[in-house]
Design a protein around this motif. Structure first.
Motif, PDB file in Angstrom:
ATOM      1  N   ASN A 242       0.817  -1.226   0.000  1.00 61.68           N
ATOM      2  CA  ASN A 242       0.000   0.000   0.000  1.00 61.68           C
ATOM      3  C   ASN A 242       0.845   1.268   0.000  1.00 61.68           C
ATOM      4  OD1 ASN A 242      -2.319  -1.530   0.003  1.00 61.68           O
ATOM      5  ND2 ASN A 242      -2.662  -1.346   2.214  1.00 61.68           N
ATOM      6  N   TYR A 243       2.045   1.196   0.578  1.00 61.04           N
ATOM      7  CA  TYR A 243       2.882   2.393   0.706  1.00 61.04           C
ATOM      8  C   TYR A 243       4.122   2.359  -0.198  1.00 61.04           C
ATOM      9  CZ  TYR A 243      -0.056   3.992   4.496  1.00 61.04           C
ATOM     10  OH  TYR A 243      -1.133   4.438   5.236  1.00 61.04           O
ATOM     11  N   GLY A 244       4.109   1.471  -1.166  1.00 62.35           N
ATOM     12  CA  GLY A 244       5.179   1.461  -2.162  1.00 62.35           C
ATOM     13  C   GLY A 244       6.542   1.098  -1.621  1.00 62.35           C
ATOM     14  N   ILE A 245       6.576   0.249  -0.603  1.00 60.71           N
ATOM     15  CA  ILE A 245       7.847  -0.211  -0.051  1.00 60.71           C
ATOM     16  C   ILE A 245       8.259  -1.470  -0.811  1.00 60.71           C
ATOM     17  CG2 ILE A 245       9.042  -1.033   2.010  1.00 60.71           C
ATOM     18  CD1 ILE A 245       6.918   0.490   3.674  1.00 60.71           C
ATOM     19  N   ASN A 246       9.292  -1.361  -1.593  1.00 61.33           N
ATOM     20  CA  ASN A 246       9.761  -2.494  -2.394  1.00 61.33           C
ATOM     21  C   ASN A 246      10.640  -3.408  -1.556  1.00 61.33           C
ATOM     22  OD1 ASN A 246       8.511  -1.566  -4.815  1.00 61.33           O
ATOM     23  ND2 ASN A 246      10.180  -0.104  -5.063  1.00 61.33           N
ATOM     24  N   LEU A 247      10.404  -4.696  -1.672  1.00 59.23           N
ATOM     25  CA  LEU A 247      11.164  -5.678  -0.904  1.00 59.23           C
ATOM     26  C   LEU A 247      12.181  -6.368  -1.799  1.00 59.23           C
ATOM     27  CD1 LEU A 247       8.444  -5.328   0.738  1.00 59.23           C
ATOM     28  CD2 LEU A 247       8.884  -7.630   1.609  1.00 59.23           C
ATOM     29  N   SER A 248      13.399  -6.503  -1.288  1.00 60.35           N
ATOM     30  CA  SER A 248      14.402  -7.307  -1.969  1.00 60.35           C
ATOM     31  C   SER A 248      14.038  -8.778  -1.813  1.00 60.35           C
ATOM     32  CB  SER A 248      15.783  -7.043  -1.364  1.00 60.35           C
ATOM     33  OG  SER A 248      15.828  -7.537  -0.031  1.00 60.35           O
ATOM     34  N   ARG A 249      14.761  -9.638  -2.529  1.00 59.03           N
ATOM     35  CA  ARG A 249      14.508 -11.078  -2.388  1.00 59.03           C
ATOM     36  C   ARG A 249      14.743 -11.522  -0.954  1.00 59.03           C
ATOM     37  NH1 ARG A 249      17.991 -14.400  -6.239  1.00 59.03           N
ATOM     38  NH2 ARG A 249      16.736 -16.095  -5.366  1.00 59.03           N
ATOM     39  N   LEU A 250      15.774 -10.980  -0.322  1.00 58.35           N
ATOM     40  CA  LEU A 250      16.061 -11.327   1.069  1.00 58.35           C
ATOM     41  C   LEU A 250      14.903 -10.906   1.974  1.00 58.35           C
ATOM     42  CD1 LEU A 250      19.386 -10.817   2.967  1.00 58.35           C
ATOM     43  CD2 LEU A 250      17.265  -9.970   3.936  1.00 58.35           C
ATOM     44  N   GLU A 251      14.390  -9.709   1.768  1.00 55.64           N
ATOM     45  CA  GLU A 251      13.299  -9.201   2.610  1.00 55.64           C
ATOM     46  C   GLU A 251      12.008  -9.970   2.380  1.00 55.64           C
ATOM     47  OE1 GLU A 251      15.089  -4.648   2.836  1.00 55.64           O
ATOM     48  OE2 GLU A 251      13.676  -5.219   1.253  1.00 55.64           O
ATOM     49  N   GLN A 252      11.807 -10.475   1.172  1.00 58.91           N
ATOM     50  CA  GLN A 252      10.645 -11.322   0.904  1.00 58.91           C
ATOM     51  C   GLN A 252      10.720 -12.630   1.690  1.00 58.91           C
ATOM     52  OE1 GLN A 252      10.458 -11.784  -3.367  1.00 58.91           O
ATOM     53  NE2 GLN A 252      10.308  -9.577  -3.695  1.00 58.91           N
TER      54      GLN A 252
ATOM     55  N   GLN B 217      12.472 -12.888   4.595  1.00 56.26           N
ATOM     56  CA  GLN B 217      12.515 -12.549   6.023  1.00 56.26           C
ATOM     57  C   GLN B 217      11.716 -11.264   6.245  1.00 56.26           C
ATOM     58  OE1 GLN B 217      16.762 -14.614   7.242  1.00 56.26           O
ATOM     59  NE2 GLN B 217      16.748 -12.412   7.044  1.00 56.26           N
ATOM     60  N   VAL B 218      10.405 -11.416   6.186  1.00 55.14           N
ATOM     61  CA  VAL B 218       9.498 -10.264   6.230  1.00 55.14           C
ATOM     62  C   VAL B 218       9.621  -9.507   7.548  1.00 55.14           C
ATOM     63  CG1 VAL B 218       7.068  -9.554   6.090  1.00 55.14           C
ATOM     64  CG2 VAL B 218       7.926 -11.376   4.597  1.00 55.14           C
ATOM     65  N   PHE B 219      10.010 -10.203   8.615  1.00 51.56           N
ATOM     66  CA  PHE B 219      10.134  -9.543   9.917  1.00 51.56           C
ATOM     67  C   PHE B 219      11.107  -8.371   9.874  1.00 51.56           C
ATOM     68  CE2 PHE B 219      13.417 -12.791   9.918  1.00 51.56           C
ATOM     69  CZ  PHE B 219      14.509 -12.139  10.467  1.00 51.56           C
ATOM     70  N   LEU B 220      12.057  -8.408   8.946  1.00 54.57           N
ATOM     71  CA  LEU B 220      13.017  -7.302   8.822  1.00 54.57           C
ATOM     72  C   LEU B 220      12.335  -5.998   8.407  1.00 54.57           C
ATOM     73  CD1 LEU B 220      15.984  -9.087   7.004  1.00 54.57           C
ATOM     74  CD2 LEU B 220      15.955  -8.263   9.373  1.00 54.57           C
ATOM     75  N   MET B 221      11.116  -6.094   7.895  1.00 58.64           N
ATOM     76  CA  MET B 221      10.426  -4.904   7.389  1.00 58.64           C
ATOM     77  C   MET B 221       9.669  -4.155   8.475  1.00 58.64           C
ATOM     78  SD  MET B 221      11.583  -5.036   4.464  1.00 58.64           S
ATOM     79  CE  MET B 221      10.782  -3.526   3.921  1.00 58.64           C
ATOM     80  N   HIS B 222       9.738  -4.626   9.718  1.00 56.58           N
ATOM     81  CA  HIS B 222       8.957  -3.924  10.743  1.00 56.58           C
ATOM     82  C   HIS B 222       9.491  -2.516  11.002  1.00 56.58           C
ATOM     83  CE1 HIS B 222      12.089  -5.343  13.614  1.00 56.58           C
ATOM     84  NE2 HIS B 222      11.726  -4.304  14.345  1.00 56.58           N
ATOM     85  N   GLY B 223      10.747  -2.276  10.654  1.00 53.05           N
ATOM     86  CA  GLY B 223      11.277  -0.920  10.792  1.00 53.05           C
ATOM     87  C   GLY B 223      10.698   0.011   9.744  1.00 53.05           C
ATOM     88  N   ALA B 224      10.734  -0.413   8.483  1.00 49.53           N
ATOM     89  CA  ALA B 224      10.190   0.410   7.398  1.00 49.53           C
ATOM     90  C   ALA B 224       8.695   0.639   7.567  1.00 49.53           C
ATOM     91  CB  ALA B 224      10.482  -0.255   6.052  1.00 49.53           C
ATOM     92  N   VAL B 225       7.974  -0.420   7.921  1.00 54.78           N
ATOM     93  CA  VAL B 225       6.531  -0.280   8.155  1.00 54.78           C
ATOM     94  C   VAL B 225       6.277   0.539   9.412  1.00 54.78           C
ATOM     95  CG1 VAL B 225       4.410  -1.557   8.681  1.00 54.78           C
ATOM     96  CG2 VAL B 225       5.943  -2.373   6.878  1.00 54.78           C
ATOM     97  N   GLY B 226       7.142   0.377  10.407  1.00 56.07           N
ATOM     98  CA  GLY B 226       7.012   1.173  11.629  1.00 56.07           C
ATOM     99  C   GLY B 226       7.123   2.663  11.357  1.00 56.07           C
ATOM    100  N   ALA B 227       7.996   3.038  10.429  1.00 54.32           N
ATOM    101  CA  ALA B 227       8.124   4.452  10.067  1.00 54.32           C
ATOM    102  C   ALA B 227       6.822   4.972   9.452  1.00 54.32           C
ATOM    103  CB  ALA B 227       9.289   4.643   9.096  1.00 54.32           C
ATOM    104  N   VAL B 228       6.170   4.141   8.649  1.00 51.58           N
ATOM    105  CA  VAL B 228       4.869   4.509   8.067  1.00 51.58           C
ATOM    106  C   VAL B 228       3.825   4.685   9.170  1.00 51.58           C
ATOM    107  CG1 VAL B 228       2.957   3.706   6.633  1.00 51.58           C
ATOM    108  CG2 VAL B 228       5.319   3.414   5.841  1.00 51.58           C
TER     109      VAL B 228
END
Length: 198
Positions: free
Chosen positions: A67-77, A79-90
């Motif tokens: 929804n917020y245009g945050i692109n995930l690398s293959r690694l982040e896909q 290990q989705v838990f790593l995205m809680h920082g980027a989503v937390g900023a949103v």
């Protein structure tokens, strides 16, 4: 929104243990900010809200990313838990009314770090690692260094995290390697304006 209002909302959003960790991180961040001459109010907000997306499951996290245009690398896909920082900023911006880009950036990168970290970025990542509730075996060295040399404390934290991930055959985020390399270069050559990217 004032800090006490953020605190009330966060307490409702997180599990009790995660909320206590967030408050501990905030207090540690405030102490570090005072020690290193950083804005204490910014450190308090970033420290309190750094894990504000931790209540989300992977599906919800991915939905925020979409929804917020945050692109995930293959690694982040993987290990989705790593995205809680980027989503937390949103979430910090949308739910808690945070507009300070430095605060949002510190929340975004508190897990992985990145190459050209600001002092506030360093403070939040380190506060998260050393807050009093942390009991992992390698925290003591980072705590000893935290108020002596923040860069050396961060190297200790990064080394500990990398060893932990490697022992579990996990994937190491490239931003963590970049952050560690850059800080090592700063320590080795004493240049405060040096950025190392491989």
């Amino acid at each position: 929104m004032k800090l006490d209002q953020m605190d009330i909302l966060l307490k409702q959003a997180l599990k009790p243990g995660r909320y206590v960790h967030s408050v501990n991180t905030m207090k540690e961040a405030v102490r570090l900010a005072g020690h290193y001459g950083e804005d204490v109010d910014s450190a308090a907000i970033a420290g309190l809200l750094h894990d504000c997306a931790k209540n989300l499951n992977d599906e919800q996290t991915l939905e925020y990313c979409s929804n917020y245009g945050i692109n995930l690398s293959r690694l982040e896909q993987k290990q989705v838990f790593l995205m809680h920082g980027a989503v937390g900023a949103v979430i910090a911006r949308e739910k808690y009314g945070v507009e300070n880009e430095a605060v949002l950036n510190a929340i975004k990168y508190h897990t992985t770090g990145y190459g050209s970290m600001s002092m506030l970025d360093k403070i939040i990542l380190l506060a998260d690692f050393i807050e009093p509730g942390r009991k992992h075996s390698e925290v003591d060295n980072a705590r000893k260094l935290a108020y002596i040399d923040i860069n050396r404390a961060l190297i200790s934290a990064f080394d500990s995290t990398i060893r932990y991930v490697m022992n579990r055959k996990g994937l190491i985020h490239p931003s963590t390697i970049e952050a560690r390399n850059n800080i090592l270069m700063l320590i080795s050559y004493g240049h405060t304006d040096l950025e190392f990217k491989g």
